[in-house]
Each structure stands twice: as structure tokens, then as C-alpha cells.
Design a protein around this motif. Sequence first.
Motif, PDB file in Angstrom:
ATOM      1  N   ASP A   1       0.837  -1.195   0.000  1.00  0.00           N
ATOM      2  CA  ASP A   1       0.000   0.000   0.000  1.00  0.00           C
ATOM      3  C   ASP A   1       0.875   1.250   0.000  1.00  0.00           C
ATOM      4  N   ARG A   2       0.674   2.134  -0.997  1.00  0.00           N
ATOM      5  CA  ARG A   2       1.526   3.328  -1.138  1.00  0.00           C
ATOM      6  C   ARG A   2       1.483   4.221   0.095  1.00  0.00           C
ATOM      7  N   GLY A   3       0.296   4.437   0.628  1.00  0.00           N
ATOM      8  CA  GLY A   3       0.161   5.312   1.793  1.00  0.00           C
ATOM      9  C   GLY A   3       0.861   4.755   3.016  1.00  0.00           C
ATOM     10  N   ARG A   4       0.708   3.463   3.245  1.00  0.00           N
ATOM     11  CA  ARG A   4       1.370   2.831   4.390  1.00  0.00           C
ATOM     12  C   ARG A   4       2.887   2.828   4.198  1.00  0.00           C
ATOM     13  N   ARG A   5       3.336   2.580   2.953  1.00  0.00           N
ATOM     14  CA  ARG A   5       4.785   2.636   2.676  1.00  0.00           C
ATOM     15  C   ARG A   5       5.324   4.033   2.979  1.00  0.00           C
ATOM     16  N   PHE A   6       4.576   5.047   2.540  1.00  0.00           N
ATOM     17  CA  PHE A   6       5.021   6.419   2.759  1.00  0.00           C
ATOM     18  C   PHE A   6       5.096   6.721   4.257  1.00  0.00           C
ATOM     19  N   ALA A   7       4.079   6.306   4.999  1.00  0.00           N
ATOM     20  CA  ALA A   7       4.083   6.543   6.449  1.00  0.00           C
ATOM     21  C   ALA A   7       5.261   5.853   7.128  1.00  0.00           C
ATOM     22  N   LEU A   8       5.536   4.615   6.733  1.00  0.00           N
ATOM     23  CA  LEU A   8       6.687   3.903   7.304  1.00  0.00           C
ATOM     24  C   LEU A   8       7.990   4.603   6.951  1.00  0.00           C
ATOM     25  N   TRP A   9       8.108   5.021   5.698  1.00  0.00           N
ATOM     26  CA  TRP A   9       9.330   5.710   5.288  1.00  0.00           C
ATOM     27  C   TRP A   9       9.512   6.997   6.098  1.00  0.00           C
ATOM     28  N   CYS A  10       8.415   7.744   6.302  1.00  0.00           N
ATOM     29  CA  CYS A  10       8.495   8.993   7.077  1.00  0.00           C
ATOM     30  C   CYS A  10       8.971   8.722   8.501  1.00  0.00           C
ATOM     31  N   LEU A  11       8.437   7.691   9.127  1.00  0.00           N
ATOM     32  CA  LEU A  11       8.867   7.370  10.485  1.00  0.00           C
ATOM     33  C   LEU A  11      10.339   6.956  10.486  1.00  0.00           C
ATOM     34  N   LEU A  12      10.740   6.182   9.499  1.00  0.00           N
ATOM     35  CA  LEU A  12      12.156   5.820   9.394  1.00  0.00           C
ATOM     36  C   LEU A  12      13.021   7.068   9.198  1.00  0.00           C
ATOM     37  N   PHE A  13      12.540   8.013   8.401  1.00  0.00           N
ATOM     38  CA  PHE A  13      13.284   9.260   8.200  1.00  0.00           C
ATOM     39  C   PHE A  13      13.449   9.989   9.531  1.00  0.00           C
ATOM     40  N   LEU A  14      12.368  10.075  10.291  1.00  0.00           N
ATOM     41  CA  LEU A  14      12.438  10.757  11.582  1.00  0.00           C
ATOM     42  C   LEU A  14      13.380  10.036  12.546  1.00  0.00           C
ATOM     43  N   MET A  15      13.523   8.721  12.373  1.00  0.00           N
ATOM     44  CA  MET A  15      14.424   7.944  13.218  1.00  0.00           C
ATOM     45  C   MET A  15      15.863   7.984  12.689  1.00  0.00           C
ATOM     46  N   GLY A  16      16.060   8.618  11.522  1.00  0.00           N
ATOM     47  CA  GLY A  16      17.405   8.744  10.962  1.00  0.00           C
ATOM     48  C   GLY A  16      17.876   7.517  10.209  1.00  0.00           C
ATOM     49  N   ASP A  17      16.926   6.679   9.733  1.00  0.00           N
ATOM     50  CA  ASP A  17      17.340   5.440   9.081  1.00  0.00           C
ATOM     51  C   ASP A  17      16.490   5.107   7.856  1.00  0.00           C
ATOM     52  N   ALA A  18      16.025   6.114   7.148  1.00  0.00           N
ATOM     53  CA  ALA A  18      15.210   5.880   5.952  1.00  0.00           C
ATOM     54  C   ALA A  18      16.094   5.493   4.771  1.00  0.00           C
ATOM     55  N   PRO A  19      15.622   4.537   3.960  1.00  0.00           N
ATOM     56  CA  PRO A  19      16.380   4.210   2.747  1.00  0.00           C
ATOM     57  C   PRO A  19      16.305   5.363   1.750  1.00  0.00           C
ATOM     58  N   ASP A  20      17.231   5.382   0.817  1.00  0.00           N
ATOM     59  CA  ASP A  20      17.237   6.410  -0.228  1.00  0.00           C
ATOM     60  C   ASP A  20      15.905   6.413  -0.970  1.00  0.00           C
ATOM     61  N   LEU A  21      15.531   7.570  -1.444  1.00  0.00           N
ATOM     62  CA  LEU A  21      14.255   7.731  -2.126  1.00  0.00           C
ATOM     63  C   LEU A  21      14.126   6.831  -3.348  1.00  0.00           C
ATOM     64  N   ASP A  22      15.192   6.697  -4.117  1.00  0.00           N
ATOM     65  CA  ASP A  22      15.146   5.862  -5.316  1.00  0.00           C
ATOM     66  C   ASP A  22      14.919   4.394  -4.984  1.00  0.00           C
ATOM     67  N   ILE A  23      15.326   3.984  -3.818  1.00  0.00           N
ATOM     68  CA  ILE A  23      15.120   2.606  -3.376  1.00  0.00           C
ATOM     69  C   ILE A  23      13.718   2.429  -2.803  1.00  0.00           C
ATOM     70  N   ALA A  24      13.268   3.412  -2.031  1.00  0.00           N
ATOM     71  CA  ALA A  24      11.990   3.299  -1.330  1.00  0.00           C
ATOM     72  C   ALA A  24      10.781   3.500  -2.230  1.00  0.00           C
TER      73      ALA A  24
END
Length: 87
Positions: free
Chosen positions: A40-63
Amino acid sequence: MQFDDQLRRYFGRTDIDAVPAEAIAAGVERMRVDLGLEKDRGRRFALWCLLFLMGDAPDLDIAFKDAADRDAARNFMDLAQGDPPLD
């Protein structure tokens, strides 16, 4: 996805400052696995955002395969860092 629900799911509590470092690392790892499995795109985006806030989000091209999702993530990054989004 509610922010507090996600903190509770991955870290066992909503007060992130009270989570031991090893539990943070384990929760972030579970989030990265869930991000890779989520369709689900929305859930993926939310997870990525939380990972970003935690300082461990994958690169945008990968995510994100979709350019619009990458742009939305860039806007989120700007907003989270206090920068105005680019139009």
C-alpha cells in the motif's frame, strides 16, 4: 496509521525517549522489513516517514518507484527539517 500506534507497534511504547537503544535498533529493523513488504503506497510512505524521523530511511530511489512519491518524500524531508517545500 496513527503515529502513537506505530511507536507502540515498533518500540512498545509511545514515549520514544524511554526506549532503550537496543530496542530502538530492533524496532527500526522491523520497520525496514515492513517497508520492504508493504504494498500500500500510503502505508509505505508513512513507514518511510517514520524511518526518516528515526534517521534510518532508505534512499528515495530505493523506497519509491513512483516519481510523485519521491517528490512527496522530499517535501516531507524539507518540512521535517524546517525548510519550505519546493514547488
